[in-house]
Scaffold this motif. Structure first.
Motif, PDB file in Angstrom:
ATOM      1  N   GLN A  92      35.293  -6.741  -7.320  1.00 24.71           N
ATOM      2  CA  GLN A  92      35.612  -5.736  -6.297  1.00 24.71           C
ATOM      3  C   GLN A  92      36.399  -6.359  -5.154  1.00 24.71           C
ATOM      4  O   GLN A  92      37.432  -5.835  -4.730  1.00 24.71           O
ATOM      5  N   ALA A 101      31.047   0.227  -6.555  1.00 25.12           N
ATOM      6  CA  ALA A 101      30.963   1.507  -7.279  1.00 25.12           C
ATOM      7  C   ALA A 101      32.340   1.930  -7.776  1.00 25.12           C
ATOM      8  O   ALA A 101      32.487   2.373  -8.924  1.00 25.12           O
ATOM      9  N   ILE A 102      33.326   1.781  -6.935  1.00 27.32           N
ATOM     10  CA  ILE A 102      34.694   2.136  -7.341  1.00 27.32           C
ATOM     11  C   ILE A 102      35.139   1.238  -8.488  1.00 27.32           C
ATOM     12  O   ILE A 102      35.664   1.706  -9.505  1.00 27.32           O
ATOM     13  N   ASP A 120      33.236   2.202 -11.616  1.00 24.45           N
ATOM     14  CA  ASP A 120      33.667   3.523 -12.101  1.00 24.45           C
ATOM     15  C   ASP A 120      34.979   3.413 -12.867  1.00 24.45           C
ATOM     16  O   ASP A 120      35.182   4.076 -13.874  1.00 24.45           O
ATOM     17  N   ILE A 121      35.861   2.558 -12.399  1.00 25.79           N
ATOM     18  CA  ILE A 121      37.171   2.410 -13.029  1.00 25.79           C
ATOM     19  C   ILE A 121      37.096   1.561 -14.298  1.00 25.79           C
ATOM     20  O   ILE A 121      37.709   1.896 -15.309  1.00 25.79           O
ATOM     21  N   SER A 145      34.102   0.084 -15.955  1.00 23.41           N
ATOM     22  CA  SER A 145      32.880  -0.099 -16.746  1.00 23.41           C
ATOM     23  C   SER A 145      33.050   0.296 -18.214  1.00 23.41           C
ATOM     24  O   SER A 145      32.310  -0.184 -19.072  1.00 23.41           O
ATOM     25  N   HIS A 146      34.036   1.115 -18.526  1.00 19.20           N
ATOM     26  CA  HIS A 146      34.265   1.466 -19.935  1.00 19.20           C
ATOM     27  C   HIS A 146      34.668   0.249 -20.761  1.00 19.20           C
ATOM     28  O   HIS A 146      34.592   0.270 -21.987  1.00 19.20           O
TER      29      HIS A 146
END
Length: 73
Positions: free
Chosen positions: A20, A29-30, A33-34, A36-37
């Motif tokens: 981050q 979190a951002i 969210d971007i 983690s896939h």
């Protein structure tokens, strides 16, 4: 370029806070969210890690037999 950089750091198990900060996101979190896939096994790996820690703690815990404490076998 960010996507490749982030994916290599995640694959190397670099802490999300470090990623981050390096990518300039305002929160982990951002970042997660971007990206983690990129970690499809994240839940399974976390479950295995917790299972290992719990089993080790259980095996070290003394058990009571009557009024005496004995080491767990």
């Amino acid at each position: 370029m960010h996507h490749m950089y982030a994916s290599h750091m995640l694959a190397a198990k670099i802490h999300p806070k470090v990623i981050q900060e390096r990518l300039g996101h305002s929160s982990t979190a951002i970042t997660m969210d971007i990206y983690s896939h990129l970690l499809p096994n994240m839940q399974g790996e976390a479950a295995e890690a917790v299972d290992g820690v719990m089993r080790a703690a259980i095996n070290k815990r003394p058990t009571t037999l009557g009024s005496k404490a004995v080491a767990a076998i």
